[in-house]
Scaffold this motif. Structure first.
Motif, short mmCIF file in Angstrom:
data_model
loop_
_atom_site.label_atom_id
_atom_site.label_comp_id
_atom_site.label_asym_id
_atom_site.label_seq_id
_atom_site.Cartn_x
_atom_site.Cartn_y
_atom_site.Cartn_z
N GLN A 82 0.67 -1.19 0.20
CA GLN A 82 -0.11 -0.02 -0.04
C GLN A 82 1.00 1.12 -0.08
O GLN A 82 0.61 2.03 -0.55
N SER A 105 0.93 3.92 -3.10
CA SER A 105 0.45 5.35 -2.89
C SER A 105 1.95 6.00 -3.40
O SER A 105 1.53 7.25 -3.94
N THR A 151 1.33 9.22 -6.58
CA THR A 151 1.55 10.42 -6.25
C THR A 151 2.75 11.06 -7.27
O THR A 151 2.97 12.16 -7.14
#
Length: 74
Positions: free
Chosen positions: A65, A69, A73
């Motif tokens: 995770q 993420s 970004t």
């Protein structure tokens, strides 16, 4: 969520509890609720942070995770 009387909503938790029983419980008697609670908390920490899964490219759920993420970004 799915409609009433469909079991798809429970599938994830049923899978987790099946793994919990399979991997954590070794047929031993537990002395008290507090002992059971500590053992389950320890297993959940292991399950999320240390246990590698092939579906997640050999990473733990938390590491996967975090990586996903970071990639999102960029």
């Amino acid at each position: 969520m799915s409609r009433k009387e469909t079991c798809a909503d429970n599938a994830t938790m049923e899978n987790f509890f099946g793994l919990l029983k399979q991997e954590m419980y070794n047929g031993e008697e537990l002395i008290s609720y507090e002992v059971l609670k500590k053992i389950i908390e320890k297993y959940i920490d292991y399950y999320n942070n240390d246990r590698i899964k092939q579906k997640l490219a050999g990473m733990s759920p938390v590491k996967y995770q975090t990586q996903a993420s970071q990639l999102a970004t960029q």
